[in-house]
Design an enzyme around this catalytic site. Structure first.
Site, PDB file in Angstrom:
ATOM      1  N   SER A 148       0.816  -1.209   0.000  1.00  8.34           N
ATOM      2  CA  SER A 148       0.000   0.000   0.000  1.00  8.34           C
ATOM      3  C   SER A 148       0.850   1.260   0.000  1.00  8.34           C
ATOM      4  O   SER A 148       1.946   1.278   0.562  1.00  8.34           O
ATOM      5  CB  SER A 148      -0.906   0.032   1.235  1.00  8.34           C
ATOM      6  OG  SER A 148      -1.645   1.248   1.240  1.00  8.34           O
ATOM      7  N   LYS A 205      -4.743  -6.723   3.698  1.00  9.87           N
ATOM      8  CA  LYS A 205      -4.663  -5.603   2.744  1.00  9.87           C
ATOM      9  C   LYS A 205      -6.081  -5.206   2.286  1.00  9.87           C
ATOM     10  O   LYS A 205      -6.381  -4.017   2.127  1.00  9.87           O
ATOM     11  CB  LYS A 205      -3.792  -5.984   1.543  1.00  9.87           C
ATOM     12  CG  LYS A 205      -3.781  -4.926   0.417  1.00  9.87           C
ATOM     13  CD  LYS A 205      -3.303  -3.570   0.907  1.00  9.87           C
ATOM     14  CE  LYS A 205      -2.974  -2.547  -0.142  1.00  9.87           C
ATOM     15  NZ  LYS A 205      -3.957  -2.215  -1.130  1.00  9.87           N
ATOM     16  N   HIS A 208      -7.530  -3.206   4.964  1.00 10.10           N
ATOM     17  CA  HIS A 208      -6.921  -1.870   4.864  1.00 10.10           C
ATOM     18  C   HIS A 208      -7.699  -1.029   3.844  1.00 10.10           C
ATOM     19  O   HIS A 208      -8.072   0.112   4.100  1.00 10.10           O
ATOM     20  CB  HIS A 208      -5.444  -1.981   4.454  1.00 10.10           C
ATOM     21  CG  HIS A 208      -4.857  -0.700   3.943  1.00 10.10           C
ATOM     22  ND1 HIS A 208      -5.096  -0.234   2.663  1.00 10.10           N
ATOM     23  CD2 HIS A 208      -4.086   0.231   4.533  1.00 10.10           C
ATOM     24  CE1 HIS A 208      -4.491   0.929   2.492  1.00 10.10           C
ATOM     25  NE2 HIS A 208      -3.865   1.235   3.625  1.00 10.10           N
ATOM     26  N   ASN A 209      -7.952  -1.608   2.691  1.00 12.35           N
ATOM     27  CA  ASN A 209      -8.657  -0.868   1.635  1.00 12.35           C
ATOM     28  C   ASN A 209     -10.088  -0.544   2.036  1.00 12.35           C
ATOM     29  O   ASN A 209     -10.591   0.542   1.736  1.00 12.35           O
ATOM     30  CB  ASN A 209      -8.648  -1.657   0.325  1.00 12.35           C
ATOM     31  CG  ASN A 209      -7.305  -1.585  -0.379  1.00 12.35           C
ATOM     32  OD1 ASN A 209      -6.278  -1.352   0.256  1.00 12.35           O
ATOM     33  ND2 ASN A 209      -7.299  -1.794  -1.667  1.00 12.35           N
ATOM     34  N   GLU A 212      -9.984   2.206   4.286  1.00 15.23           N
ATOM     35  CA  GLU A 212      -9.697   3.382   3.427  1.00 15.23           C
ATOM     36  C   GLU A 212     -11.015   3.924   2.840  1.00 15.23           C
ATOM     37  O   GLU A 212     -11.254   5.139   2.849  1.00 15.23           O
ATOM     38  CB  GLU A 212      -8.734   2.926   2.333  1.00 15.23           C
ATOM     39  CG  GLU A 212      -8.416   3.922   1.238  1.00 15.23           C
ATOM     40  CD  GLU A 212      -7.553   3.262   0.144  1.00 15.23           C
ATOM     41  OE1 GLU A 212      -6.482   2.719   0.457  1.00 15.23           O
ATOM     42  OE2 GLU A 212      -7.967   3.289  -1.029  1.00 15.23           O
TER      43      GLU A 212
HETATM   44  C1  6PG Z   1      -3.323   1.361  -1.550  1.00 17.32           C
HETATM   45  C2  6PG Z   1      -4.683   1.538  -2.213  1.00 17.32           C
HETATM   46  C3  6PG Z   1      -4.763   0.854  -3.529  1.00 17.32           C
HETATM   47  C4  6PG Z   1      -6.147   0.895  -4.188  1.00 17.32           C
HETATM   48  C5  6PG Z   1      -6.638   2.249  -4.502  1.00 17.32           C
HETATM   49  C6  6PG Z   1      -7.904   2.292  -5.352  1.00 17.32           C
HETATM   50  O1  6PG Z   1      -3.322   0.775  -0.479  1.00 17.32           O
HETATM   51  O2  6PG Z   1      -2.307   1.825  -2.074  1.00 17.32           O
HETATM   52  O3  6PG Z   1      -5.658   0.967  -1.374  1.00 17.32           O
HETATM   53  O4  6PG Z   1      -4.405  -0.496  -3.326  1.00 17.32           O
HETATM   54  O5  6PG Z   1      -6.072   0.197  -5.356  1.00 17.32           O
HETATM   55  O6  6PG Z   1      -6.851   2.977  -3.350  1.00 17.32           O
HETATM   56  O7  6PG Z   1      -8.976   1.642  -4.760  1.00 17.32           O
HETATM   57  P1  6PG Z   1     -10.471   1.874  -5.304  1.00 17.32           P
HETATM   58  O8  6PG Z   1     -10.355   2.088  -6.783  1.00 17.32           O
HETATM   59  O9  6PG Z   1     -11.235   0.641  -4.997  1.00 17.32           O
HETATM   60  O10 6PG Z   1     -10.974   3.089  -4.608  1.00 17.32           O
END
Ligand code: 6PG
Length: 497
Positions: A148, A205, A208-209, A212
């Site tokens: 990430s 992970k 984590h997303n 996010e």
């Molecule tokens: C990271 C991000 C990455 C992810 C983007 C887009 O940890 O660097 O989580 O892995 O691909 O944030 O995610 P979405 O297109 O689903 O918003």
């Protein structure tokens, strides 16, 4: 003269791949690279930055050439997308011939027992579970790792979440920990450590997303109510997020939000954020987390609400149409503006705590279900730097799991209990105000509902059980006879009062 051998090979020279390679070389490792479109290999090696690395970097024009350039046991990292794959329909185990499967199929005959394949993409954890076992049975060690931090993270230090075959970990640990972000008072604690067996790294992970997604929705809720209830300008929003970023909300996502409000559209000179179509995209990891929470029966409502909020945002034409037909309240905000801004901050903080609480509950439930040993405190530390959700707040989560490694829910930790209780009057007022003014705040509202449900010893599910038993004889248990049951009642013929 014997030919030089390289420490690691990387396939897939898109942005993340290129930056990881340069990061590895900067940390003293010799790297060989390959890309299916081989002109990308030559173009990359011709860049001034790659040129400056001298013989620490080399290219290959085929997988076989890449494998031939590596020290034994070989380590090959895949940073690939589906278009990098050649179909492998002959492999009965991989009928879908997904990108990683196809490359693995191609690699297998080229590798020796003990070699390591690493998948650094955002892969569904069940694929990583399957691949780890498949390759283990063939003597190949497999790692599925979360990476990430986007482009900048890959170049300067990502957060990395490796899982898979534990025998592979000591072989890649020096490379991964060297290139990852560092935190701690001396900036020497790597944001990379072994997560667990098989798909554990990719699961973490994914969470984590999902977290996010929750963070981004909560920040957007704050933005929307400040803009629509108080009419804050972009300059004022910049100031608010600047202030918040100096507090317990200090985080990468609040920081970039602050900065977004300062960027003008080069074409028109207006704020760029106001020119962007309000339809949110998604690549799918948030949806996976939500789907898997449903599978486990755990309430990860923040990520689910965030996924739905993106879905409804994408319905632009129906929304525009509905906006002309459906009315809402006409009330205007009345009250102390400065106080309300402070309350929105509290709503954001309390909701964020609920969101992370849900993420950790889901990981703990998944660990039970899929037989992993997850160290929640260590995961919080890995997220402390390098990744998209990096935040000072994660230090507090680490402390909470240090106090109680088996903590059932972050909300029960004294620090977070106190934080949420302190925030709660403001949080309730923000949700109430949003409802009165007709401003959607899906993140704040679902977080508050979760908090109120979780802290309720009693919920109306007794009525649901009665309804289920009434129409379907689905039975129920009794509060006054907890050891007995299940019970069924003939609801139609029973004596009624
Ligand atoms: C990271 C991000 C990455 C992810 C983007 C887009 O940890 O660097 O989580 O892995 O691909 O944030 O995610 P979405 O297109 O689903 O918003």
């Amino acid at each position: 003269m014997t030919e030089k051998k390289y420490d690691i090979g990387l396939m897939g020279l898109a942005v993340m791949g290129q930056n990881l390679v340069l990061n590895m070389v900067d940390h003293g490792f010799d790297v060989a690279v390959f890309n299916r479109t081989t002109s990308k290999v030559d173009d990359f090696l011709a860049t001034p930055e790659a040129q400056s690395k001298g013989d620490k970097l080399t290219g290959a024009h085929s997988l076989a050439e890449l494998v031939g350039k590596l020290k034994s046991p070989r380590k090959i990292m895949l940073m690939i997308k589906s278009k990098d794959a050649v179909p492998a329909p002959e492999l009965e185990l991989y009928p879908a011939a997904a990108a990683v499967d196809a490359v693995i199929a191609e690699l297998l005959p080229l590798l020796d027992k003990g070699d390591v394949i690493i998948d650094g993409g955002n892969t569904q954890f069940k694929d990583t579970e399957r691949r780890t076992k498949y390759l283990q049975a063939r003597g190949i060690r497999y790692i599925g790792t979360g990476v990430s931090g986007g482009e900048e993270g890959a170049r300067r230090g990502p957060s990395m979440m490796p899982g898979g075959d534990p025998e592979a970990w000591p072989l890649v640990k020096p490379i991964f920990q060297a290139i990852s972000a560092k935190v701690g008072p001396n900036k020497d604690v790597p944001c990379c450590d072994w997560i667990g067996d098989r798909g554990a790294g990719h699961y973490v992970k994914m969470v984590h997303n999902g977290v996010e997604y929750g963070d981004m929705q909560l920040i957007s809720d704050a933005y929307w109510i400040l803009k629509n209830a108080l009419g804050l300008t972009n300059k004022e929003l910049y100031e608010v997020f600047s202030e918040w970023n100096k507090t317990e909300l200090d985080s990468y996502l609040v920081e970039i939000t602050r900065d977004i409000f300062t960027v003008d559209d080069p074409e028109t000179g207006d704020a760029l954020v106001d020119k962007i179509l309000d339809c949110a995209g998604a690549k799918g990891t948030g949806k996976w987390m939500s789907q898997l929470a449903l599978d486990l029966g755990v309430p990860s409502t923040l990520v689910t609400e965030a996924v739905y909020a993106r879905a409804i945002s994408s319905m632009k034409a129906p929304r525009v149409n509905a906006s002309k037909i459906l009315s809402g309240p006409t009330a205007k905000f009345e009250g102390d503006r400065a106080e309300f801004i402070a309350q929105v901050k509290q709503a954001l903080y309390a909701s964020k705590i609920c969101s992370y609480a849900q993420g950790f509950v889901q990981m703990q439930a998944a660990a039970k279900e899929y037989d992993w040993k997850l160290d929640c405190g260590r995961i919080a530390l890995l997220w402390r730097g390098g990744c998209i959700i990096r935040a000072v707040f994660l230090e507090r989560i680490k402390d909470a799991f240090d106090r109680d490694p088996n903590l059932e829910n972050l909300l029960l930790d004294p620090y977070f209990k106190d934080a949420v209780e302190t925030a709660q009057p403001a949080w309730r007022n923000v949700v109430k105000t949003a409802i009165e003014l007709g401003i959607p705040v899906p993140g704040f509202a679902t977080a508050l509902t979760y908090y109120d449900s979780y802290r309720s010893a009693n919920l109306p599910a007794n009525l649901i059980q009665a309804q289920r038993d009434y129409f379907g004889a689905h039975t129920y248990y009794r509060v006054d006879k907890p050891e007995e049951g299940p019970f069924h009642t003939d609801w139609i013929n029973v004596k009624k009062s």
